[in-house]
Design a protein around this motif. Structure first.
Motif, PDB file in Angstrom:
ATOM      1  N   HIS A 158     -28.484  39.730   8.522  1.00 17.03           N
ATOM      2  CA  HIS A 158     -28.076  39.415   9.889  1.00 17.03           C
ATOM      3  C   HIS A 158     -26.798  40.178  10.251  1.00 17.03           C
ATOM      4  N   ALA A 159     -25.846  40.211   9.328  1.00 13.60           N
ATOM      5  CA  ALA A 159     -24.591  40.914   9.585  1.00 13.60           C
ATOM      6  C   ALA A 159     -24.825  42.414   9.728  1.00 13.60           C
ATOM      7  N   LEU A 160     -25.731  42.943   8.927  1.00 15.90           N
ATOM      8  CA  LEU A 160     -26.090  44.355   9.052  1.00 15.90           C
ATOM      9  C   LEU A 160     -26.613  44.637  10.458  1.00 15.90           C
ATOM     10  N   GLY A 161     -27.499  43.766  10.929  1.00 14.69           N
ATOM     11  CA  GLY A 161     -28.054  43.969  12.260  1.00 14.69           C
ATOM     12  C   GLY A 161     -26.989  43.983  13.336  1.00 14.69           C
ATOM     13  N   GLN A 162     -25.999  43.101  13.220  1.00 16.86           N
ATOM     14  CA  GLN A 162     -24.941  43.067  14.226  1.00 16.86           C
ATOM     15  C   GLN A 162     -24.055  44.305  14.150  1.00 16.86           C
ATOM     16  N   SER A 163     -23.772  44.761  12.943  1.00 17.75           N
ATOM     17  CA  SER A 163     -22.980  45.986  12.796  1.00 17.75           C
ATOM     18  C   SER A 163     -23.719  47.189  13.365  1.00 17.75           C
ATOM     19  N   LEU A 164     -25.006  47.282  13.087  1.00 21.95           N
ATOM     20  CA  LEU A 164     -25.793  48.398  13.617  1.00 21.95           C
ATOM     21  C   LEU A 164     -25.929  48.310  15.130  1.00 21.95           C
ATOM     22  N   ALA A 165     -25.999  47.091  15.650  1.00 21.37           N
ATOM     23  CA  ALA A 165     -26.102  46.927  17.100  1.00 21.37           C
ATOM     24  C   ALA A 165     -24.903  47.554  17.800  1.00 21.37           C
ATOM     25  N   ILE A 166     -23.720  47.348  17.239  1.00 22.67           N
ATOM     26  CA  ILE A 166     -22.511  47.930  17.824  1.00 22.67           C
ATOM     27  C   ILE A 166     -22.529  49.452  17.693  1.00 22.67           C
ATOM     28  N   ALA A 167     -22.904  49.933  16.525  1.00 24.34           N
ATOM     29  CA  ALA A 167     -22.848  51.370  16.248  1.00 24.34           C
ATOM     30  C   ALA A 167     -23.889  52.164  17.031  1.00 24.34           C
ATOM     31  N   LEU A 168     -25.060  51.555  17.266  1.00 24.40           N
ATOM     32  CA  LEU A 168     -26.167  52.319  17.845  1.00 24.40           C
ATOM     33  C   LEU A 168     -26.349  52.119  19.341  1.00 24.40           C
ATOM     34  N   ALA A 169     -25.651  51.161  19.918  1.00 25.53           N
ATOM     35  CA  ALA A 169     -25.772  50.940  21.362  1.00 25.53           C
ATOM     36  C   ALA A 169     -25.459  52.185  22.187  1.00 25.53           C
ATOM     37  N   PRO A 170     -24.437  52.971  21.839  1.00 22.58           N
ATOM     38  CA  PRO A 170     -24.176  54.181  22.638  1.00 22.58           C
ATOM     39  C   PRO A 170     -25.324  55.175  22.644  1.00 22.58           C
ATOM     40  N   HIS A 171     -26.243  55.023  21.698  1.00 21.99           N
ATOM     41  CA  HIS A 171     -27.408  55.899  21.633  1.00 21.99           C
ATOM     42  C   HIS A 171     -28.646  55.261  22.258  1.00 21.99           C
ATOM     43  N   GLY A 172     -28.476  54.109  22.899  1.00 20.81           N
ATOM     44  CA  GLY A 172     -29.608  53.433  23.529  1.00 20.81           C
ATOM     45  C   GLY A 172     -30.514  52.715  22.562  1.00 20.81           C
ATOM     46  N   ILE A 173     -30.017  52.437  21.360  1.00 24.13           N
ATOM     47  CA  ILE A 173     -30.817  51.771  20.324  1.00 24.13           C
ATOM     48  C   ILE A 173     -30.342  50.331  20.192  1.00 24.13           C
ATOM     49  N   ALA A 174     -31.247  49.384  20.325  1.00 25.62           N
ATOM     50  CA  ALA A 174     -30.916  47.965  20.215  1.00 25.62           C
ATOM     51  C   ALA A 174     -31.374  47.431  18.870  1.00 25.62           C
TER      52      ALA A 174
END
Length: 265
Positions: free
Chosen positions: A179-195
């Motif tokens: 779950h924590a991985l998903g939240q970290s990736l959500a922050i990192a990948l949002a600028p690329h349009g990836i949810a």
């Protein structure tokens, strides 16, 4: 790089979807749901070849593929993603479902478990449930960013991440870390349009549960939910299909509790 400000959600067409651990259970249900929606699926499996082929036969439409790989190997994680993208002709969605689940054979309560068993069991859970998903996500992110696609990554977590697991602490911990991985990736990948999102199911009527308990689920388990039952794989698959949809971009970073009110937080 795609920026998020003011960008309307992209409407769905045919998308290319990798579902890890899709030979049966929740993974199979997810693969079927996406195929029914008109998408092309890479059915990943480790060793259950016959089950994986059955999943493939259940998928409506064309262009689906089988991908075998051991996700405890970092290199094979990357290979699974690359082969999926190549076979499907693209990759827009990854569902990290492959996991080692709780079972009597993998019990490791802190009191009563010898140290060798303890360390080995923790390594098994960590290598698949957390690191496997992390490495698959890394490889998928490289592909999605390079292609400029508004991708989606959905992690299949667990209610156990929040309430703990007396006999399977490594399972609970690795799901919490997922779950924590998903939240970290959500922050990192949002600028690329990836949810990136996660779903945290409770007990689900998969083949593993049937093998463990038989056709009658113990009353002590079904009584955990006020609905008096456990989830079906198809219910979880329906939620995953939404979380991976273009319309669900604003859910990025969310962890969806999906346990029939059996554990509230």
């Amino acid at each position: 790089m795609v920026t998020g400000a003011g960008r309307a959600p992209q409407r769905s067409g045919v998308r290319h979807v990798l579902v890890t651990g899709a030979s049966r259970g929740i993974g199979r249900a997810v693969a079927v749901r996406f195929a029914e929606a008109g998408h092309r699926i890479a059915v990943h499996y480790l060793a259950r070849t016959a089950d994986a082929r059955r999943t493939l036969r259940l998928l409506p439409g064309e262009g689906h593929t089988l991908i075998q790989g051991d996700l405890s190997s970092p290199e094979e994680c990357r290979t699974v993603v690359e082969e999926s993208e190549r076979a499907l002709g693209g990759l827009e969605v990854v569902v990290n479902n492959a996991a080692i689940a709780t079972s009597p054979a993998l019990r490791h309560p802190v009191v009563g478990t010898d140290f060798a068993t303890w360390t080995d069991t923790w390594a098994q859970f960590t290598n698949i449930n957390l690191l496997g998903a992390a490495h698959v996500s890394w490889a998928a992110a490289q592909s999605m960013v390079a292609s400029g696609v508004p991708g989606r990554i959905v992690n299949i977590g667990s209610r156990g991440a929040f309430r703990g697991e007396l006999e399977h602490p490594a399972y609970a911990v690795t799901k919490a870390a997922l779950h924590a991985l998903g939240q970290s990736l959500a922050i990192a990948l949002a600028p690329h349009g990836i949810a990136v999102t996660s779903i945290a199911p409770g007990f689900t009527a998969t083949e593993r549960v049937t093998e463990r308990f038989g056709s009658e689920i113990p009353a002590g388990i079904t009584a955990g939910s006020p609905f008096g039952r456990i989830a079906t794989p198809d219910e979880i698959a329906a939620a995953v299909l939404y979380l991976a949809s273009p319309e669900a971009e604003w859910a990025s970073g969310a962890i969806l509790d999906f346990n029939g009110a059996s554990h509230l937080r």
